[in-house]
Design a protein around this motif. Structure first.
Motif, PDB file in Angstrom:
ATOM      1  N   ASN A 111      21.173 -21.422  10.541  1.00 27.82           N
ATOM      2  CA  ASN A 111      22.251 -20.882  10.433  1.00 27.82           C
ATOM      3  C   ASN A 111      23.282 -21.718   9.454  1.00 27.82           C
ATOM      4  OD1 ASN A 111      24.588 -19.503  11.439  1.00 27.82           O
ATOM      5  ND2 ASN A 111      25.358 -20.395  12.552  1.00 27.82           N
ATOM      6  N   VAL A 112      23.679 -19.937   8.882  1.00 26.62           N
ATOM      7  CA  VAL A 112      23.728 -20.587   6.689  1.00 26.62           C
ATOM      8  C   VAL A 112      24.966 -21.116   7.295  1.00 26.62           C
ATOM      9  CG1 VAL A 112      24.477 -19.038   5.118  1.00 26.62           C
ATOM     10  CG2 VAL A 112      22.311 -19.412   5.115  1.00 26.62           C
ATOM     11  N   GLU A 113      26.080 -20.082   8.179  1.00 29.45           N
ATOM     12  CA  GLU A 113      27.183 -19.803   8.409  1.00 29.45           C
ATOM     13  C   GLU A 113      27.765 -21.248   8.734  1.00 29.45           C
ATOM     14  OE1 GLU A 113      29.858 -17.256   7.569  1.00 29.45           O
ATOM     15  OE2 GLU A 113      27.669 -16.270   7.435  1.00 29.45           O
ATOM     16  N   SER A 114      27.312 -22.400   8.987  1.00 29.45           N
ATOM     17  CA  SER A 114      27.739 -23.418  10.125  1.00 29.45           C
ATOM     18  C   SER A 114      27.669 -24.451   9.143  1.00 29.45           C
ATOM     19  CB  SER A 114      26.466 -23.625  10.671  1.00 29.45           C
ATOM     20  OG  SER A 114      24.965 -24.511  10.451  1.00 29.45           O
ATOM     21  N   LEU A 115      27.160 -24.167   7.792  1.00 29.19           N
ATOM     22  CA  LEU A 115      27.649 -24.940   6.367  1.00 29.19           C
ATOM     23  C   LEU A 115      28.598 -25.286   5.860  1.00 29.19           C
ATOM     24  CD1 LEU A 115      24.599 -23.954   4.303  1.00 29.19           C
ATOM     25  CD2 LEU A 115      24.606 -25.783   5.414  1.00 29.19           C
ATOM     26  N   GLY A 116      29.678 -24.504   6.110  1.00 30.99           N
ATOM     27  CA  GLY A 116      30.829 -24.509   6.044  1.00 30.99           C
ATOM     28  C   GLY A 116      31.700 -25.175   4.440  1.00 30.99           C
ATOM     29  N   GLU A 117      32.333 -26.186   4.425  1.00 37.88           N
ATOM     30  CA  GLU A 117      32.986 -26.208   3.363  1.00 37.88           C
ATOM     31  C   GLU A 117      31.441 -27.075   2.381  1.00 37.88           C
ATOM     32  OE1 GLU A 117      35.437 -27.485   0.092  1.00 37.88           O
ATOM     33  OE2 GLU A 117      35.687 -26.307   2.479  1.00 37.88           O
ATOM     34  N   THR A 118      30.254 -27.773   3.398  1.00 41.31           N
ATOM     35  CA  THR A 118      29.609 -27.839   2.338  1.00 41.31           C
ATOM     36  C   THR A 118      29.149 -27.092   1.381  1.00 41.31           C
ATOM     37  OG1 THR A 118      28.341 -29.207   4.663  1.00 41.31           O
ATOM     38  CG2 THR A 118      27.276 -28.335   2.748  1.00 41.31           C
ATOM     39  N   LYS A 119      29.104 -25.608   1.197  1.00 42.58           N
ATOM     40  CA  LYS A 119      29.003 -24.949   0.297  1.00 42.58           C
ATOM     41  C   LYS A 119      29.542 -24.775  -0.840  1.00 42.58           C
ATOM     42  CE  LYS A 119      28.975 -21.132   3.079  1.00 42.58           C
ATOM     43  NZ  LYS A 119      28.612 -19.921   3.467  1.00 42.58           N
ATOM     44  N   ASN A 120      30.551 -25.401  -0.882  1.00 46.41           N
ATOM     45  CA  ASN A 120      31.748 -25.315  -1.838  1.00 46.41           C
ATOM     46  C   ASN A 120      31.206 -27.191  -3.069  1.00 46.41           C
ATOM     47  OD1 ASN A 120      33.385 -23.622  -1.536  1.00 46.41           O
ATOM     48  ND2 ASN A 120      34.108 -24.488   0.252  1.00 46.41           N
ATOM     49  N   ASP A 121      31.703 -27.832  -1.988  1.00 46.73           N
ATOM     50  CA  ASP A 121      30.439 -29.177  -2.351  1.00 46.73           C
ATOM     51  C   ASP A 121      28.612 -29.510  -3.175  1.00 46.73           C
ATOM     52  OD1 ASP A 121      32.755 -30.361  -0.649  1.00 46.73           O
ATOM     53  OD2 ASP A 121      32.087 -30.559   0.572  1.00 46.73           O
ATOM     54  N   LEU A 122      28.814 -28.292  -2.908  1.00 43.20           N
ATOM     55  CA  LEU A 122      27.297 -28.376  -3.141  1.00 43.20           C
ATOM     56  C   LEU A 122      27.681 -27.424  -4.290  1.00 43.20           C
ATOM     57  CD1 LEU A 122      24.832 -26.532  -0.874  1.00 43.20           C
ATOM     58  CD2 LEU A 122      24.069 -28.551  -1.874  1.00 43.20           C
TER      59      LEU A 122
ATOM     60  N   GLU B  43      16.791 -14.055   8.604  1.00 45.60           N
ATOM     61  CA  GLU B  43      15.654 -13.889   7.555  1.00 45.60           C
ATOM     62  C   GLU B  43      16.162 -13.452   6.629  1.00 45.60           C
ATOM     63  OE1 GLU B  43      12.731 -11.386   9.299  1.00 45.60           O
ATOM     64  OE2 GLU B  43      12.711 -12.277  10.861  1.00 45.60           O
ATOM     65  N   GLY B  44      17.610 -14.280   5.772  1.00 44.32           N
ATOM     66  CA  GLY B  44      18.237 -13.633   4.255  1.00 44.32           C
ATOM     67  C   GLY B  44      18.003 -15.152   3.603  1.00 44.32           C
ATOM     68  N   SER B  45      18.645 -14.583   2.435  1.00 36.59           N
ATOM     69  CA  SER B  45      18.964 -16.107   1.963  1.00 36.59           C
ATOM     70  C   SER B  45      20.776 -16.288   1.252  1.00 36.59           C
ATOM     71  CB  SER B  45      18.195 -16.420   0.543  1.00 36.59           C
ATOM     72  OG  SER B  45      17.408 -17.058   1.024  1.00 36.59           O
ATOM     73  N   GLU B  46      21.862 -16.942   1.260  1.00 35.53           N
ATOM     74  CA  GLU B  46      22.802 -16.819   0.180  1.00 35.53           C
ATOM     75  C   GLU B  46      22.362 -17.749  -0.361  1.00 35.53           C
ATOM     76  OE1 GLU B  46      27.066 -17.974   1.295  1.00 35.53           O
ATOM     77  OE2 GLU B  46      25.864 -17.870   3.133  1.00 35.53           O
ATOM     78  N   ILE B  47      22.911 -16.873  -1.358  1.00 38.67           N
ATOM     79  CA  ILE B  47      22.662 -17.812  -3.181  1.00 38.67           C
ATOM     80  C   ILE B  47      23.817 -18.503  -3.578  1.00 38.67           C
ATOM     81  CG2 ILE B  47      21.480 -17.270  -5.620  1.00 38.67           C
ATOM     82  CD1 ILE B  47      19.772 -16.512  -2.740  1.00 38.67           C
TER      83      ILE B  47
END
Length: 540
Positions: A455-466, A492-496
């Motif tokens: 679940n990409v949506e569950s990453l939340g603030e982690t994406k900004n940290d990345l 079946e997709g990727s957030e880049i």
């Protein structure tokens, strides 16, 4: 045993990379090769789950394949104890056709060296009437002598040697208490020597002593031995009973460690110009002797690359190794070899598919745990057959392996992905380097990471940290473009997430807006087939 062959996948290994190395090493062993699986980095959560599931230990890390001292066929070690006589040392040198011996203690720890030049120069220095603190057993051994009276415990010589060739009345100025006296079978001379305090009589010519002499010697704690040699030979040989610890070299010894790199020791060897140098291990035990000859005839480590063929993804020092084979399913890149090799590259979804095929081609049924390992790698690399890299061969191979391993693909895949996609309590650096590869596309240095998640949506603030971490890494390492694919297995997709001075390449390759550094690409789940080709095409 034949030379070791190291088999390994790429840096930042994924499940396919580790599984292919382990399985191919096992196949090579069954075909008669001495193969060992290695890894080039830490394993991720998914791979850790798979190895534990099939009860397979993780391979050891291989930090480099640069030639080390331990890779060379070093000269053998002839050890000797410090109390052994220099005659024993000389006989060992002559018997083994060597000019250097290693002196070791009772725990096999290295103490020093005794060389032919040590023996000759120090032996010449000791051509006087003194043999230092030499054990009686050395004298017995050197002179082929035997004890007539007394024992080693009473041997307390001052080390001075006297040849009693004078008449008894003339001996007093020459013999002192504690001397070793070399003497013939003259009773009067023997008696006088004992009375003057000799600690040991060496009777030459194989003669013994009369009872009167034996009784007198017993009263004066004098040891009597006899030797079959004549007096001249005895006097000449006795200096050879000196322990090697008095002639060996212990200071300013230039030694090397078994883990030293050949490149690093070459200059020191050329500057010092000794015949040979001791090589020690981590316990200060001697491993062998190295000379200039070994630098000329050095052997390279033998390696097999699986799941990669790019220099940037392989082990440090690859130019110093001999590549025997490459088994891969990626594009052919920039690895070069000095001679033709076995190169197997197939357009399938997983290197483990190729390895499994090689088992079957050789008529070998993979063991249950190896079959499970290979099946897990195929499921992982093809995202349970959903990736565009997946082929019919991948699917039927995985099904055949699952049958051998006794696992249900659907149930096992769900467990594996759940274990591998958890990103909780992990730093941006740990997440980013979980499965990272570096590419040289034209003039651009590009790094691409891929992480599977439920679940990409569950990453939340982690994406900004990345993104913050990637900006820092991009500046430090000089990347033109950095990308992380957060692949959603369910959607079946990727957030880049991307950054770098050439991020417009993303806009051109995928026809998307690149202003906020985030974009979701539906249907894109393969780095190899859906990210690299569009970027390469735009760059070309």
């Amino acid at each position: 045993m034949t030379d070791i062959i190291y088999i390994f996948g790429h840096k930042n290994p994924d499940t396919d990379s580790i599984s292919a190395a382990i399985a191919y090493a096992e196949l090579k062993k069954r075909l008669g090769f001495n193969a060992i699986a290695k890894r080039l980095g830490d394993i991720n959560q998914e791979t850790d789950f798979v190895l534990n599931y099939f009860n397979i230990p993780k391979p050891d890390i291989l930090p480099t394949v640069k030639t080390q001292v331990s890779d060379l066929n070093l000269d053998k070690v002839i050890p000797i104890s410090p109390d052994s006589s220099i005659k024993t040392a000389w006989m060992l040198m002559k018997k083994n056709n060597v000019k250097t011996l290693a002196v070791i203690d009772e725990n096999e720890k290295f103490l020093g060296l005794v060389t032919l030049s040590n023996i000759t120069s120090k032996y010449m220095d000791t051509l006087e009437n003194n043999i230092i603190k030499t054990p009686l057993r050395n004298i017995l051994e050197t002179l082929n002598a035997k004890i007539i009276l007394g024992d080693e415990a009473k041997f307390n010589s001052n080390g001075k040697i006297v040849v009693a060739a004078l008449s008894p009345e003339s001996m007093k100025p020459f013999i002192e208490k504690g001397d070793i006296v070399i003497i013939g079978n003259r009773k009067d001379s023997q008696k006088k020597a004992i009375e003057l305090g000799a600690n040991c009589l060496i009777i030459t010519g194989g003669f013994s002593a009369e009872d009167e002499i034996l009784e007198l010697a017993k009263q004066n704690n004098c040891i009597i031995i006899n030797t079959p040699n004549d007096t001249y030979t005895t006097a000449r040989l006795i200096n050879q009973s000196i322990p090697v610890k008095y002639v060996m070299t212990t200071e300013n010894i230039i030694s090397f460690h078994i883990d030293d790199f050949v490149d690093e020791i070459r200059d020191k060897m050329l500057q010092t110009r000794y015949r040979s140098y001791p090589v020690l291990d981590e316990n200060n035990k001697i491993y062998g002797f190295i000379s200039r000859y070994h630098l000329i005839s050095q052997k390279k480590k033998q390696v097999i690359l699986v799941d990669h063929n790019e220099r940037s993804q392989t082990v440090h020092g690859i130019d110093d190794a001999e590549i025997l084979e490459i088994i891969d399913h990626h594009r052919v890149a920039d690895i070069q070899t000095g001679k033709p090799i076995f190169f197997r590259n197939e357009p399938v979804g997983s290197t483990s598919t190729i390895i499994a095929g090689m088992y079957f081609e050789n008529g070998i049924r993979p063991p249950k745990n190896i079959a499970g390992l290979l099946c897990a790698a195929i499921i992982s690399d093809t995202v349970k057959f959903k990736s565009p890299t997946c082929t019919y061969i991948d699917k039927i191979t995985a099904e055949r392996l699952a049958e051998i391993a006794g696992i249900d693909i659907e149930g096992f895949a769900l467990e594996m992905f759940r274990a591998g996609t958890s990103l909780q309590n992990r730093t941006p650096e740990e997440i980013f380097f979980q499965d990272f590869k570096e590419f040289k596309l034209g003039k651009y240095k590009i790094g691409i990471s891929q992480v599977n998640t439920m679940n990409v949506e569950s990453l939340g603030e982690t994406k900004n940290d990345l993104l913050n971490f990637m900006n820092k890494l991009c500046n430090e390492k000089g990347y033109d473009l950095l990308i992380i694919m957060l692949t959603d297995i369910i959607r079946e997709g990727s957030e880049i997430i991307f950054t770098g001075k050439e991020k417009d390449l993303i806009a051109k390759a995928f026809n998307v807006d690149v202003h906020n550094n985030f974009v979701f690409l539906p249907g894109v789940i393969s780095r190899k087939k859906q990210i690299i080709p569009p970027l390469s095409q735009i760059i070309e």
